[in-house]
Design an enzyme around this catalytic site. Sequence first.
Site, PDB file in Angstrom:
ATOM      1  N   HIS A 166       0.844  -1.201   0.000  1.00 38.09           N
ATOM      2  CA  HIS A 166       0.000   0.000   0.000  1.00 38.09           C
ATOM      3  C   HIS A 166       0.874   1.245   0.000  1.00 38.09           C
ATOM      4  CE1 HIS A 166      -3.198  -2.611   2.130  1.00 38.09           C
ATOM      5  NE2 HIS A 166      -3.743  -2.231   0.991  1.00 38.09           N
ATOM      6  N   CYS A 253      -2.305  -0.050   9.878  1.00 34.63           N
ATOM      7  CA  CYS A 253      -3.342  -0.979   9.414  1.00 34.63           C
ATOM      8  C   CYS A 253      -4.287  -1.425  10.519  1.00 34.63           C
ATOM      9  CB  CYS A 253      -2.725  -2.255   8.849  1.00 34.63           C
ATOM     10  SG  CYS A 253      -1.227  -2.005   7.943  1.00 34.63           S
TER      11      CYS A 253
HETATM   12  C1  CIR Z   1      -3.694  -7.806   3.181  1.00 39.17           C
HETATM   13  O1  CIR Z   1      -2.909  -8.313   2.359  1.00 39.17           O
HETATM   14  O2  CIR Z   1      -4.699  -7.209   2.832  1.00 39.17           O
HETATM   15  C2  CIR Z   1      -3.373  -7.959   4.656  1.00 39.17           C
HETATM   16  N1  CIR Z   1      -2.722  -9.208   4.894  1.00 39.17           N
HETATM   17  C3  CIR Z   1      -2.507  -6.826   5.119  1.00 39.17           C
HETATM   18  C4  CIR Z   1      -3.173  -5.490   5.044  1.00 39.17           C
HETATM   19  C5  CIR Z   1      -2.328  -4.387   5.569  1.00 39.17           C
HETATM   20  N2  CIR Z   1      -3.081  -3.188   5.643  1.00 39.17           N
HETATM   21  C6  CIR Z   1      -2.600  -1.966   5.513  1.00 39.17           C
HETATM   22  O3  CIR Z   1      -1.448  -1.780   5.172  1.00 39.17           O
HETATM   23  N3  CIR Z   1      -3.443  -0.959   5.660  1.00 39.17           N
END
Ligand code: CIR
Length: 258
Positions: A166, A253
């Site tokens: 991201h 996150c």
């Molecule tokens: C994903 O791949 O969507 C999750 N395992 C990790 C999401 C991380 N979120 C973020 O950076 N906002």
Amino acid sequence: MTAFTHAIVRPPGANFAQGLTSVDLGKPDLGLALEQHARYCAALEQSGLVLTRLPADDRFADSTFVEDTAIVTDRCAILTRPGAASRAGEVAAIEPVLRSEFERTHAIVAPGTVDGGDICQVENHFFIGISERTNAEGARQLAAILAQEGFTSGTVDIREVNGILHLKSGISYLGDKRLVLIDALAGHAAFSDFTIVRIAASESYAANFLRINESVIVSAGFPQFASRVRAFGYPVVALDMSEFRKMDGALSCLSLRF
Ligand code: CIR
């Protein structure tokens, strides 16, 4: 700097290790992840935030990463439409909470996709990352909603930037016009009005941190970055994020802050 009073969090569920990941750091230990999550919640509370603690949701292995389900501002909440199919249902699961906390909510609709992790707020401006998760149509819808709410925005295409899922894996706002960036993003024209604090390649995971009111919460294990932040005069709290990192997650996150 935006003042924060609240955050929404959700602990990892029993199937946390079955979530999405692009890194090869081994399987997360759920017990340790829950301890790290508890310390994270305590740090948010110590920074002055009142927490809404949602129960673990075993239907969605990635649901502890609540940030991706919405963009929350001092004016409204915007429900996203996550780019990963396995995460689509997470928005409906959090929607009632956002509707009760915010007077006004908006939503990204098909064929737009947006992950909250791609959205970086800097005062009244939003950088919108175009990524494998956030598409151009999602970015267009989001920019229109933000404009309607009186915010400005601009896009940053990260599809060619290696090693970040991201936008916010590579950028965070420290406050006082200082943007912390990984090298691959440091030259981008979108950031030319800011004082750029470059993060060493060996510490790039530390580029995702939280400035909450007076404190800066950083990931433990990145001493150069922590001492630079201290040298700027901010109190630093370091948290071990090892189990969330194994699932591509970082500090931002794990909460929605407003
Ligand atoms: C994903 O791949 O969507 C999750 N395992 C990790 C999401 C991380 N979120 C973020 O950076 N906002």
